[in-house]
Write an enzyme that holds these catalytic residues in place. Sequence first.
Site, PDB file in Angstrom:
ATOM      1  N   HIS A  93       0.789  -1.296  -0.062  1.00  0.00           N
ATOM      2  CA  HIS A  93       0.019  -0.069   0.034  1.00  0.00           C
ATOM      3  C   HIS A  93       0.789   1.355   0.000  1.00  0.00           C
ATOM      4  O   HIS A  93       0.604   2.338  -0.705  1.00  0.00           O
ATOM      5  CB  HIS A  93      -1.244  -0.139   1.167  1.00  0.00           C
ATOM      6  CG  HIS A  93      -1.896  -1.117   1.336  1.00  0.00           C
ATOM      7  ND1 HIS A  93      -2.452  -1.580   2.106  1.00  0.00           N
ATOM      8  CD2 HIS A  93      -2.436  -1.878   0.183  1.00  0.00           C
ATOM      9  CE1 HIS A  93      -3.367  -2.429   1.966  1.00  0.00           C
ATOM     10  NE2 HIS A  93      -3.142  -2.786   0.824  1.00  0.00           N
ATOM     11  N   ASP A 148      -5.207  -6.141  -4.233  1.00  0.00           N
ATOM     12  CA  ASP A 148      -4.810  -5.579  -2.952  1.00  0.00           C
ATOM     13  C   ASP A 148      -3.810  -4.383  -3.126  1.00  0.00           C
ATOM     14  O   ASP A 148      -3.305  -3.649  -2.395  1.00  0.00           O
ATOM     15  CB  ASP A 148      -3.912  -6.268  -2.194  1.00  0.00           C
ATOM     16  CG  ASP A 148      -2.689  -7.187  -2.940  1.00  0.00           C
ATOM     17  OD1 ASP A 148      -2.584  -7.016  -4.055  1.00  0.00           O
ATOM     18  OD2 ASP A 148      -2.232  -7.849  -2.129  1.00  0.00           O
TER      19      ASP A 148
END
Length: 278
Positions: A93, A148
């Site tokens: 992320h 993701d």
Amino acid sequence: MTTSLIELSVTDGIATLLLNRPDKRNAMSDDMRTAFIQALERISADKAIRALVLSGNGKGFCAGGDVSGMERRMSAPAGEIAFNGWHRQQRVHYAQSLLHTMPKPTIAAVNGAASGLGADTALACDFIIASEAASFTWSYINRGIVPDGGGMYFLPRRVGLSKAKELIFTGRKVEAEEALRLGISDRNTSADRLLADAQAWAAELARGSTTALALGKTIINQTFEMSAEQVFAQGSQAQGICYTSTEHRESVMAFLAKAAEKHAGQGAGGNAPAGEKE
């Protein structure tokens, strides 16, 4: 900046970052992600760099996450799998956020397969230009996992909710022409022109005020989540900063000087130079 896993070069203020695991179709290993993060941090902080072009060496753009890394995670003790996975997700992320929030224009030059995390990484850029060899697939479903790398955020904003669901639920491949038609990519070009066209586009996007570009991009990235009042409020604050920038002052002074020169020429009975416009 060159490591065994990435290549970074800068020419005339345009950074070109190449993922460099061609034998693995540039699948993102943990070590590559570390090098990728370091390069993105450098590009973001370097004021001499005005735009970024991201591509891959060899036949692939990025084949997604490294499956060997998945194997190692599954072989970890049961009590460590969840935390190890959480820690990896933080790194994923962070890398995607660095790319998405880069305070300068970013272009993904997709030269081959962009699969899973690779497709998400392309979407994290402001723009995508693809060669005829490019393809996109959100193949996470084939590994029993969900996107993701931002795909569940970025893809609906490009193709709409129902089409994003279809692509994510099936994991099917989208070839270059369909990708352009759906809005996944913004431009298509030939393989031999891909990097040159991406770099020329980056130079065009980066001509304006770096201050205005950075502030404008930051606000535009959030507009789907904000009300009109919030956009106006953030725009007002950004404009206040722009008013104080060197670029704004120099632009206004140059315009005024040009207008004064034109007026003086007309007042003396002359004509302004051909083609001059305010």
